[in-house]
Design an enzyme around this catalytic site. Structure first.
Site, PDB file in Angstrom:
ATOM      1  CD  GLN A 103      -2.552  -1.109   2.672  1.00 56.55           C
ATOM      2  OE1 GLN A 103      -3.803  -0.654   2.807  1.00 56.55           O
ATOM      3  NE2 GLN A 103      -1.994  -1.815   3.573  1.00 56.55           N
ATOM      4  CG  ASN A 104       3.832   1.158   2.688  1.00 52.93           C
ATOM      5  OD1 ASN A 104       2.905   1.460   2.818  1.00 52.93           O
ATOM      6  ND2 ASN A 104       4.801   0.393   3.230  1.00 52.93           N
ATOM      7  CG  HIS A 121      -2.786   2.475  -2.036  1.00 52.94           C
ATOM      8  ND1 HIS A 121      -2.918   2.322  -0.724  1.00 52.94           N
ATOM      9  CD2 HIS A 121      -3.879   1.664  -2.397  1.00 52.94           C
ATOM     10  CE1 HIS A 121      -3.863   1.454  -0.202  1.00 52.94           C
ATOM     11  NE2 HIS A 121      -4.446   1.262  -1.318  1.00 52.94           N
ATOM     12  CB  CYS A 149       2.249  18.471 -18.384  1.00 53.65           C
ATOM     13  SG  CYS A 149       2.318  17.293 -19.967  1.00 53.65           S
ATOM     14  N   GLY A 188       2.734  -4.303   9.009  1.00 52.33           N
ATOM     15  CA  GLY A 188       2.681  -2.924   9.219  1.00 52.33           C
ATOM     16  C   GLY A 188       1.537  -2.194   8.460  1.00 52.33           C
ATOM     17  CG  ASN A 214       0.428  -3.543  12.813  1.00 51.26           C
ATOM     18  OD1 ASN A 214       0.891  -3.000  11.832  1.00 51.26           O
ATOM     19  ND2 ASN A 214      -0.390  -3.105  13.500  1.00 51.26           N
ATOM     20  CD  GLU A 216      -1.856   0.596  16.371  1.00 49.96           C
ATOM     21  OE1 GLU A 216      -1.472   1.118  17.389  1.00 49.96           O
ATOM     22  OE2 GLU A 216      -2.129   1.054  15.341  1.00 49.96           O
TER      23      GLU A 216
HETATM   24  C1  BV8 Z   1     -12.011   2.997  -3.414  1.00 49.29           C
HETATM   25  C2  BV8 Z   1      -1.926   6.642  -1.210  1.00 49.29           C
HETATM   26  C3  BV8 Z   1     -13.997   2.862  -4.424  1.00 49.29           C
HETATM   27  C4  BV8 Z   1      -1.727   8.188  -1.331  1.00 49.29           C
HETATM   28  C5  BV8 Z   1      -3.704   5.741   0.299  1.00 49.29           C
HETATM   29  C6  BV8 Z   1     -16.094   5.137   4.278  1.00 49.29           C
HETATM   30  C7  BV8 Z   1     -15.847   6.558   3.948  1.00 49.29           C
HETATM   31  C8  BV8 Z   1     -15.311   6.998   3.077  1.00 49.29           C
HETATM   32  C9  BV8 Z   1     -14.342   6.318   2.112  1.00 49.29           C
HETATM   33  C10 BV8 Z   1     -14.340   4.925   2.540  1.00 49.29           C
HETATM   34  C11 BV8 Z   1     -15.378   4.411   3.444  1.00 49.29           C
HETATM   35  N1  BV8 Z   1     -14.997   3.082   3.563  1.00 49.29           N
HETATM   36  C12 BV8 Z   1     -14.296   2.674   2.557  1.00 49.29           C
HETATM   37  C13 BV8 Z   1     -13.896   3.772   1.843  1.00 49.29           C
HETATM   38  C14 BV8 Z   1     -12.984   3.901   0.892  1.00 49.29           C
HETATM   39  C15 BV8 Z   1     -11.564   4.214   1.172  1.00 49.29           C
HETATM   40  C16 BV8 Z   1     -11.280   3.698   2.536  1.00 49.29           C
HETATM   41  O1  BV8 Z   1     -10.817   2.633   2.813  1.00 49.29           O
HETATM   42  N2  BV8 Z   1     -11.261   4.590   3.435  1.00 49.29           N
HETATM   43  C17 BV8 Z   1     -10.922   4.110   4.898  1.00 49.29           C
HETATM   44  C18 BV8 Z   1     -10.079   5.194   5.740  1.00 49.29           C
HETATM   45  C19 BV8 Z   1     -12.028   3.825   5.689  1.00 49.29           C
HETATM   46  N3  BV8 Z   1     -10.660   3.645   0.293  1.00 49.29           N
HETATM   47  C20 BV8 Z   1     -10.488   4.320  -0.896  1.00 49.29           C
HETATM   48  O2  BV8 Z   1     -11.170   5.301  -1.149  1.00 49.29           O
HETATM   49  C21 BV8 Z   1      -9.848   3.476  -2.156  1.00 49.29           C
HETATM   50  N4  BV8 Z   1     -10.603   3.643  -3.318  1.00 49.29           N
HETATM   51  O3  BV8 Z   1     -12.170   2.510  -2.359  1.00 49.29           O
HETATM   52  O4  BV8 Z   1     -12.551   3.315  -4.615  1.00 49.29           O
HETATM   53  C22 BV8 Z   1     -14.247   3.546  -5.741  1.00 49.29           C
HETATM   54  C23 BV8 Z   1     -14.836   2.367  -6.676  1.00 49.29           C
HETATM   55  C24 BV8 Z   1     -15.347   2.810  -7.783  1.00 49.29           C
HETATM   56  C25 BV8 Z   1     -14.856   3.959  -8.364  1.00 49.29           C
HETATM   57  C26 BV8 Z   1     -14.447   5.140  -7.589  1.00 49.29           C
HETATM   58  C27 BV8 Z   1     -13.988   4.526  -6.262  1.00 49.29           C
HETATM   59  C28 BV8 Z   1      -8.388   4.101  -2.284  1.00 49.29           C
HETATM   60  C29 BV8 Z   1      -7.764   3.693  -0.753  1.00 49.29           C
HETATM   61  C30 BV8 Z   1      -6.062   4.244  -1.170  1.00 49.29           C
HETATM   62  C31 BV8 Z   1      -5.793   5.482  -0.485  1.00 49.29           C
HETATM   63  N5  BV8 Z   1      -4.434   6.171  -0.635  1.00 49.29           N
HETATM   64  N6  BV8 Z   1      -2.323   6.050  -0.264  1.00 49.29           N
HETATM   65  C32 BV8 Z   1      -0.649   8.446  -0.659  1.00 49.29           C
HETATM   66  O5  BV8 Z   1       0.004   7.796   0.082  1.00 49.29           O
HETATM   67  O6  BV8 Z   1      -0.270   9.703  -0.717  1.00 49.29           O
HETATM   68  S1  BV8 Z   1      -4.028   5.004   1.480  1.00 49.29           S
HETATM   69  C33 BV8 Z   1      -2.820   5.154   2.574  1.00 49.29           C
HETATM   70  O7  BV8 Z   1      -3.289   4.269   3.847  1.00 49.29           O
HETATM   71  C34 BV8 Z   1      -1.528   4.401   2.395  1.00 49.29           C
HETATM   72  O8  BV8 Z   1      -1.407   4.005   1.153  1.00 49.29           O
HETATM   73  C35 BV8 Z   1      -1.140   3.412   3.597  1.00 49.29           C
HETATM   74  O9  BV8 Z   1      -0.381   2.783   3.441  1.00 49.29           O
HETATM   75  C36 BV8 Z   1      -2.641   3.094   3.502  1.00 49.29           C
HETATM   76  C37 BV8 Z   1      -2.992   2.369   4.531  1.00 49.29           C
HETATM   77  O10 BV8 Z   1      -2.733   2.589   5.894  1.00 49.29           O
HETATM   78  P1  BV8 Z   1      -1.285   1.708   6.631  1.00 49.29           P
HETATM   79  O11 BV8 Z   1      -0.510   1.372   5.644  1.00 49.29           O
HETATM   80  O12 BV8 Z   1      -2.197   0.886   7.282  1.00 49.29           O
HETATM   81  O13 BV8 Z   1      -0.931   2.777   7.587  1.00 49.29           O
HETATM   82  P2  BV8 Z   1      -1.226   3.331   9.067  1.00 49.29           P
HETATM   83  O14 BV8 Z   1      -0.617   4.274   9.358  1.00 49.29           O
HETATM   84  O15 BV8 Z   1      -2.783   3.317   9.076  1.00 49.29           O
HETATM   85  O16 BV8 Z   1      -0.937   1.950   9.917  1.00 49.29           O
HETATM   86  C38 BV8 Z   1       0.549   1.623  10.038  1.00 49.29           C
HETATM   87  C39 BV8 Z   1       0.342   0.536  10.974  1.00 49.29           C
HETATM   88  O17 BV8 Z   1       1.865   0.129  11.102  1.00 49.29           O
HETATM   89  C40 BV8 Z   1      -0.104   0.810  12.208  1.00 49.29           C
HETATM   90  O18 BV8 Z   1      -1.073  -0.089  12.954  1.00 49.29           O
HETATM   91  C41 BV8 Z   1       1.084   0.841  13.416  1.00 49.29           C
HETATM   92  O19 BV8 Z   1       0.686   0.269  14.631  1.00 49.29           O
HETATM   93  C42 BV8 Z   1       2.168  -0.105  12.507  1.00 49.29           C
HETATM   94  N7  BV8 Z   1       3.452   0.065  12.681  1.00 49.29           N
HETATM   95  C43 BV8 Z   1       4.081   1.397  13.138  1.00 49.29           C
HETATM   96  N8  BV8 Z   1       5.439   1.134  12.956  1.00 49.29           N
HETATM   97  C44 BV8 Z   1       5.711  -0.174  12.849  1.00 49.29           C
HETATM   98  C45 BV8 Z   1       4.416  -0.767  12.609  1.00 49.29           C
HETATM   99  N9  BV8 Z   1       4.331  -2.192  12.412  1.00 49.29           N
HETATM  100  C46 BV8 Z   1       5.452  -2.829  12.652  1.00 49.29           C
HETATM  101  N10 BV8 Z   1       6.509  -2.033  12.563  1.00 49.29           N
HETATM  102  C47 BV8 Z   1       6.761  -1.048  12.815  1.00 49.29           C
HETATM  103  N11 BV8 Z   1       7.934  -0.514  12.981  1.00 49.29           N
HETATM  104 ZN    ZN Z   2       0.284  16.931 -20.293  1.00 49.28          ZN
END
Ligand code: BV8
Ligand code: ZN
Length: 244
Positions: A103-104, A121, A149, A188, A214, A216
């Site tokens: 996802q990164n 992503h 562009c 992660g 992970n 947590e």
């Molecule tokens: C889609 C790119 C449909 C950009 C990212 C309700 C309301 C509104 C929307 C929705 C909803 N329900 C579902 C949705 C859809 C939405 C969604 O899921 N929202 C969530 C918030 C509920 N999803 C979307 O919109 C997706 N598209 O559904 O399209 C559609 C269908 C037809 C037509 C049109 C549309 C698109 C989702 C992609 C979003 N883009 N990133 C950028 O990066 O700039 S998502 C973003 O979150 C990153 O990619 C990130 O990787 C990803 C997930 O987060 P995590 O990776 O889990 O990161 P997080 O910080 O949350 O957690 C880190 C974890 O690591 C923690 O648990 C922590 O404890 C742990 N950790 C920390 N340190 C360590 C560790 N673990 C181990 N070792 C360590 N050292």
């Molecule tokens: Zn262009």
């Protein structure tokens, strides 16, 4: 973290698995210094990622969104992959059928040598023109914001924002791999962002073992076969031993 016995059992399961999918999130890059999405370190000028990673935010203020991306690109440019990324590259080399779905957008898995990789992503080092659609790798950290562009269109980061559809080919390839793997290693991720958060259940329903690493607990923890609540860079090298 589960007991040492579990670690040995999980390591054995991983070594025996013929077909493995690894799913990673921001947590695997946290120890390289890349801010996670939902952790305290993920805030920028008091904005949360979910405020800025949307087409609406970009339409409203492309410069602000680009300032956020340039801040992240500047941070990522100074980082390097860590022992967690390297362990997954080793796992790929030692597994018959392997796919890493991340996802990164930071590109650190590719720098660590992972090749069977889908960046579902997108990638923060690629820009896409909102006019002509041209994609290009662009590592400039000092460009005028928002960048344009030659065609006159506005460039955007080639990443998937909230509310945007994932690229269908990548999504289908990731889902197919989840449906056919023997084991899925989830590292992660807070397992809340869809559709990636549903991938482990796809694998589980087809009988795959689930190993979670992970810091947590997550919605996944209650039904994963193994959960190791510790740092990925510590746990992964214990799960994936250097090739003997
Ligand atoms: C889609 C790119 C449909 C950009 C990212 C309700 C309301 C509104 C929307 C929705 C909803 N329900 C579902 C949705 C859809 C939405 C969604 O899921 N929202 C969530 C918030 C509920 N999803 C979307 O919109 C997706 N598209 O559904 O399209 C559609 C269908 C037809 C037509 C049109 C549309 C698109 C989702 C992609 C979003 N883009 N990133 C950028 O990066 O700039 S998502 C973003 O979150 C990153 O990619 C990130 O990787 C990803 C997930 O987060 P995590 O990776 O889990 O990161 P997080 O910080 O949350 O957690 C880190 C974890 O690591 C923690 O648990 C922590 O404890 C742990 N950790 C920390 N340190 C360590 C560790 N673990 C181990 N070792 C360590 N050292
Ligand atoms: Zn262009």
């Amino acid at each position: 973290m589960s007991s040492r016995a579990d670690l040995g059992m999980a390591r054995e399961e991983l070594a025996q698995a013929r077909s493995v999918v690894a799913l990673t999130g921001a947590g695997i890059s946290a120890e390289s210094g890349v801010p996670t999405f939902r952790g305290q370190d993920g805030l920028w000028r008091n904005y949360s990622a979910t405020d800025l990673a949307t087409p609406q935010a970009f339409a409203r203020d492309p410069r602000l969104v680009w300032e956020w991306y340039q801040w992240r690109r500047g941070l990522i440019a100074k980082t390097t992959f860590n022992a967690g990324h390297a362990a997954l590259a080793r796992l790929e080399a030692g597994t018959t059928d392997f796919l890493l779905v991340t996802q990164n957008v930071d590109g650190l898995h590719r720098s660590a040598g992972s090749q069977a990789l889908i960046e579902i992503h997108g990638n923060i080092w690629i820009t896409r023109c909102t006019g002509c659609g041209e994609r290009r790798e662009d590592r400039r950290l000092d460009m005028e914001l928002p960048p344009g562009c030659q065609c006159g269109g506005l460039l955007r980061p080639d990443v998937v924002w909230f509310g945007e559809q994932l690229e269908l080919a990548a999504l289908n390839r990731a889902q197919d791999a989840c449906l056919s793997c023997d084991l899925m290693l989830v590292v992660g991720t807070s397992a809340v962002v869809q559709p990636a958060a549903s991938f482990p259940m796809l694998a589980k329903q087809k009988g795959a073992k689930i190993i979670e690493v992970n810091l947590e607990g997550t919605p996944l923890s209650s039904w994963a076969d193994y959960s190791f609540f510790d740092r990925a860079s510590l746990v992964l090298p214990q799960l994936i031993l250097p090739q003997s």
